[in-house]
Write an enzyme that holds these catalytic residues in place. Sequence first.
Site, short mmCIF file in Angstrom:
data_model
loop_
_atom_site.label_atom_id
_atom_site.label_comp_id
_atom_site.label_asym_id
_atom_site.label_seq_id
_atom_site.Cartn_x
_atom_site.Cartn_y
_atom_site.Cartn_z
N HIS A 148 -1.05 -6.00 4.94
CA HIS A 148 -0.67 -5.14 6.07
C HIS A 148 0.13 -5.90 7.13
O HIS A 148 0.81 -5.27 7.95
CB HIS A 148 -1.92 -4.56 6.75
CG HIS A 148 -2.66 -3.57 5.93
ND1 HIS A 148 -2.05 -2.49 5.32
CD2 HIS A 148 -3.98 -3.49 5.59
CE1 HIS A 148 -2.96 -1.78 4.66
NE2 HIS A 148 -4.13 -2.38 4.80
N ASP A 187 -4.56 -2.50 -3.98
CA ASP A 187 -5.50 -2.21 -2.90
C ASP A 187 -5.50 -0.69 -2.65
O ASP A 187 -4.49 -0.02 -2.86
CB ASP A 187 -5.08 -2.94 -1.63
CG ASP A 187 -6.13 -2.89 -0.54
OD1 ASP A 187 -6.91 -3.84 -0.44
OD2 ASP A 187 -6.17 -1.89 0.20
N HIS A 189 -5.39 0.72 0.06
CA HIS A 189 -4.47 0.98 1.17
C HIS A 189 -3.06 0.48 0.81
O HIS A 189 -2.91 -0.49 0.07
CB HIS A 189 -4.94 0.27 2.44
CG HIS A 189 -6.32 0.66 2.87
ND1 HIS A 189 -7.43 -0.08 2.52
CD2 HIS A 189 -6.75 1.71 3.60
CE1 HIS A 189 -8.51 0.51 3.03
NE2 HIS A 189 -8.14 1.59 3.69
#
Length: 281
Positions: A148, A187, A189
Amino acid sequence: MEAVDSGSDGASRSQRRVGILYDEKMCRHRTPDREPHPENPNRIKTIWNKLQDAGITERCEVLNANKAVDKYILAVHGKSYVDLIRTISSKQSNCRRRIASKFNSIYLNKGSSEAAYLAAGSVIEVAKRVAKGELDSAFAIVRPPGHHAERDTAMGFCLYNNVAIAAKFLLNKKELGINKILIVDWDVHHGNGTQKTFSDDPRVLFFSVHRHDFGKFYPVSDEGDYTMIGEGPGAGYNINVPWENGRCGDADYLAVWDHILIPVAKQFNPDMILISAGFDA
């Protein structure tokens, strides 16, 4: 956690040389007052203990963790941001709290700087060893995670974008002969930071399968949509498979692997495969 593979199937299964890297110093990154948190030291401790109990570590080459140096991190992150992360541990706790509050889903403590540098450096180390042919594949058990983290922003528990830093390292070290890299991010996300790093780079094919919920699932944006295919010379080298509903199972993932990822990977024919192995899926 990051895994790397040479992209070659030339070695038989019994001959494959597999590296594994873990350093408990990365467990020093924790919530300031040890408050409960989903991203905690047990994430990697449990993995390491399970691998040891199963005897897997005895069958692998155990590698030492090394801190990344700033010049490699600066290929992905801005200088002022790198300066901030490097000095986090030397700041007072109330100052660290103020800094953390400016980011989305981030905590910082005295051990955060060291852990972030070890995580990034460890992924570089395993990638370098595979690129040199010293290992066929390797697994870096690291935290804090990274996918991220954007150029000047920590978010989603991530400080440095470990896999992006390793990929840039490989591409910039011409003597390693790594010219094309496939990054697979499974993942739950979306790996927004990794996608942004290579959105215009045709040398890196970024593939992410993730829960999306029409942009309402973290990181809550349209960046993980299937329409985001890259830009400029990198157009077509970004592939998102967004799950618009939860509860996807093995059959769904196998269908994506068989009908999208594997055919694309064979056509792209990467010199290296880097895997952002987020286990929350």
